[in-house]
Design an enzyme around this catalytic site. Sequence first.
Site: not given
Ligand code: PEP
Ligand code: MG
Length: 757
Positions: A371, A478, A514, A613, A636-637, A684
């Site tokens: 918080h 998100r 998403r 991803e 990222n994934d 993203c």
């Molecule tokens: C990603 O995987 O790049 C992505 C934007 O999703 P998150 O980071 O929320 O898993």
């Molecule tokens: Mg992701």
Amino acid sequence: MTAPTEFDHGWAGSRRLLRLLRDLMKAGGSSQERLDRVVELIAQDMVAEVCSIYAMRGGEVLELFASMGLKASAVHKTRLQVNEGLVGLIAAQARPVALADAQSHPNFAYRPETGEEVYHSLMGVPIMRSGRVQGVLVVQNRTQRSYGEEEVEALETVAMVLAELFAGDRLLERADDSAGSDLMPARLSGIALNQGLAVGLAVPHERGIVITQVVGEDPEAERQRLDAALGEMRAALDAMLARQEVARAGEHREVLETYRMFADDRGWLTRMHDAVRGGLTAEASVQKVQNETRARMSAIKDPYLRARLADLDDLGNRLLHHLLGLEEKKREDLPENTVLIAHDLGPAELLDYDQTRLRAVVLEQGSPTSHVAIVARALQIPMIGRCEGITTQAGEGEDIIVDGETGQVLLRPSHSVRAGFEDSIAHKERQQAAYRADRELPAVTRDGAPITLMINAGLMIDLTHLDEAGAEGIGLYRTEVPFMIRDSFPGVETQADIYSRILDHAGEKPVAFRTLDVGGDKLLPYWRGGHEDNPAMGWRAIRIGLDRPALLRQQLRALLRAAAGRSLSVMFPMISDVAEFEAARALLQREIDRQQTLDQRPPAEIKVGTMLEVPALALQLPQLLPRCDFLSLGSNDLVQFLFAADRTNPRLARRYDSLAPAVLSLVRDIARHCDDHGVPLTVCGEMAGQPLEALALLGCGVRRLSMAPSFVGPVKTMVRSLELDALKDAINQLLTLPDHSIREKLRSYAVERTIAI
Ligand code: PEP
Ligand code: MG
């Protein structure tokens, strides 16, 4: 004085001991003499053969300061590191330990000089003051005695009284305490909860709360004082919630309202009243319960419970302020450049500090969805959490540097380090001013190619940065974030309300929602998916959505309702093949049909996309792209799955590079397919927000980037300094190399052409 003939540690027993201790402290004598009397008195009262006091020195060593029962020659000789031996364990965890057979405990550390081998049982409690462990109080018995809960409680109460009595006379300090490790510069690491740099002076949060009256004379009078203070506190909280900067809508508001409810928590109130009955003053009772709360907090991993305990801790501090009449003083005597240090802070507690003097906050606890972090983001205060040792190592008024980019804290930095950071801050401020000036300028390359820059968001607070950053929309919303900060699943109504407020806020700018991406490293406090050995590759995101269609359908229903008469973009996370996308889409269609049957107003248009991803999906683009309206590449994934390298494992953090030819070739391929099918592609993941990475992505044919709001300025500056056609050729060449990464070559390319990376 007569020793008790049986274990009598009920309320009456503990009150008697407290009075004796107080009288003893008043009686005079040298520090050591008084400490020796204290341990003797406690040993007698607790019917123990040994009573010892260990004092914390330099924030990391516990020194035996006084003992009845252990060899006198060990006093001031025996030392244990925090976490070493049972005493060290008590200090490290700030929790009591009670063992009938102490020597068989794995932490038992035998110190021959003490002669303690004959004592089998041990009970110890931390001596805590202002949230810091000052020492450890231990009793030991020859027999394998099982100490009861009441006895542990009684010893805790004694420790609490000792902490206050000692502090007044500085009994746990020695003349040489200011020397040595205390004054060395130190670097501590945590996690960045809110970005930003700060140079300032450390101010411990509990500063100023000094309790002089610990032992109460009249329990009934103390109860009345406690109740009166509770009443005042509740009224003050209501007034605070009505304050202008707090009253505006957003998650921080909800968080604060839940917090307000905790002021009526029955368990909390009962524990404080019990302590008053046990002989403590109202303020000492509040602090005792607070110490217990902190000790529990350090052992709890569950983010929901932690947040609740942090709220109680915060309320405890407020209550102390009311009891001691400290409300007004607090704001005035803060240094101009305060860096607040705390175990944890409650959300409202942060609002108590004068925002114009607060440069940063460093916490031992805290998490991105705690918080206080949410409120810090609303107020734009740099914050570092999980910074172990900060409360014991940072002394009041010491120089401190907070680097909210890397999660580092520098204590007592040298003059040159400090000057370096001050330069960086000044440089950043100049840069920010330049970005603000460029805010209205288009993100167009020097050779005229328009690039779309958007932001990633999850909290309402993030939306305030949409215009500020000069972004064209929200490329990734998100939805799991509002789920993560709540106590239970938000129903359709609540969700529709959240989504609708987001669309209101975004106005004409597009928002890509998403659907829920939980599982993996994103856990909901109220959702137990069961243990998984490999959660990142486990039951997460759309996999849960398809297996629990009611959950996903409720969310889609809420989105359709929120977007009535407006444009709606929805995308699904972690889609691994076309069939999954089709299945998710079919659920959306059922909700669209349902909305029609109910005669509800539909969205003006609906666009359906997917995150990319999982590498498998990249191999199905010819089948996928004709079926979807847009694609969002989650680097990222995607990178973690491409290299089979866990994105959260620090040992692998530098092993593979997102600027590897393999990654970029795949991105280039995806971009080409999307171009051929006229499907917009956005990146993203974190790559999109780093100027050099973003440069590489543009060279691979990506034209839309979505990133954390603070990166829009730097990426736009890079875009505006770039010749895109030349870059494409350079990237094509670099991707033919067998290199591990093209990072350095691309950097040289950018530097030679004065591209602002
Ligand atoms: C990603 O995987 O790049 C992505 C934007 O999703 P998150 O980071 O929320 O898993
Ligand atoms: Mg992701």
